[in-house]
Design a protein around this motif. Structure first.
Motif, PDB file in Angstrom:
ATOM      1  N   LYS A 178     -48.004  67.056  54.526  1.00  0.00           N
ATOM      2  CA  LYS A 178     -48.948  67.108  55.646  1.00  0.00           C
ATOM      3  C   LYS A 178     -50.342  66.732  55.176  1.00  0.00           C
ATOM      4  N   LYS A 179     -50.697  67.182  53.989  1.00  0.00           N
ATOM      5  CA  LYS A 179     -52.006  66.843  53.426  1.00  0.00           C
ATOM      6  C   LYS A 179     -52.107  65.337  53.183  1.00  0.00           C
ATOM      7  N   VAL A 180     -51.035  64.743  52.668  1.00  0.00           N
ATOM      8  CA  VAL A 180     -51.010  63.299  52.424  1.00  0.00           C
ATOM      9  C   VAL A 180     -51.131  62.540  53.734  1.00  0.00           C
ATOM     10  N   VAL A 181     -50.404  62.975  54.759  1.00  0.00           N
ATOM     11  CA  VAL A 181     -50.457  62.309  56.062  1.00  0.00           C
ATOM     12  C   VAL A 181     -51.855  62.430  56.652  1.00  0.00           C
ATOM     13  N   ARG A 214     -54.233  59.258  57.545  1.00  0.00           N
ATOM     14  CA  ARG A 214     -54.805  59.068  58.887  1.00  0.00           C
ATOM     15  C   ARG A 214     -56.318  58.907  58.803  1.00  0.00           C
ATOM     16  N   PHE A 215     -56.941  59.704  57.948  1.00  0.00           N
ATOM     17  CA  PHE A 215     -58.386  59.590  57.775  1.00  0.00           C
ATOM     18  C   PHE A 215     -58.756  58.212  57.241  1.00  0.00           C
ATOM     19  N   GLU A 216     -58.053  57.750  56.219  1.00  0.00           N
ATOM     20  CA  GLU A 216     -58.349  56.444  55.634  1.00  0.00           C
ATOM     21  C   GLU A 216     -58.076  55.308  56.610  1.00  0.00           C
TER      22      GLU A 216
END
Length: 68
Positions: free
Chosen positions: A11-14, A18-20
């Motif tokens: 979830k942290k990676v996703v 999304r931010f990037e």
């Protein structure tokens, strides 16, 4: 435990992806053109291009004072 920590990590990676993905990007050609325009506009004030008077140069050799 490892399953829930793996899900949290994913979830942290996703969230990071999304931010990037939401960041507005500038094409390299546009950035290069902007940089070239900035350099040309500020060339008159650049001491590396125009030189610097010896009285305002902070890197001039210091004068040695000697008494005879």
């Amino acid at each position: 435990m490892s399953g829930s920590s793996n899900i949290m990590a994913m979830k942290k990676v996703v969230q990071q992806l999304r931010f990037e993905a939401s960041i507005n990007r500038v094409k390299v050609s546009q950035a290069a053109a902007d940089l070239q325009q900035f350099c040309l506009q500020n060339a008159q004030q650049d001491p590396l291009l125009t030189g610097m008077s010896s009285s305002t140069n902070p890197f001039r050799p210091q004068k040695v004072c000697s008494f005879l």
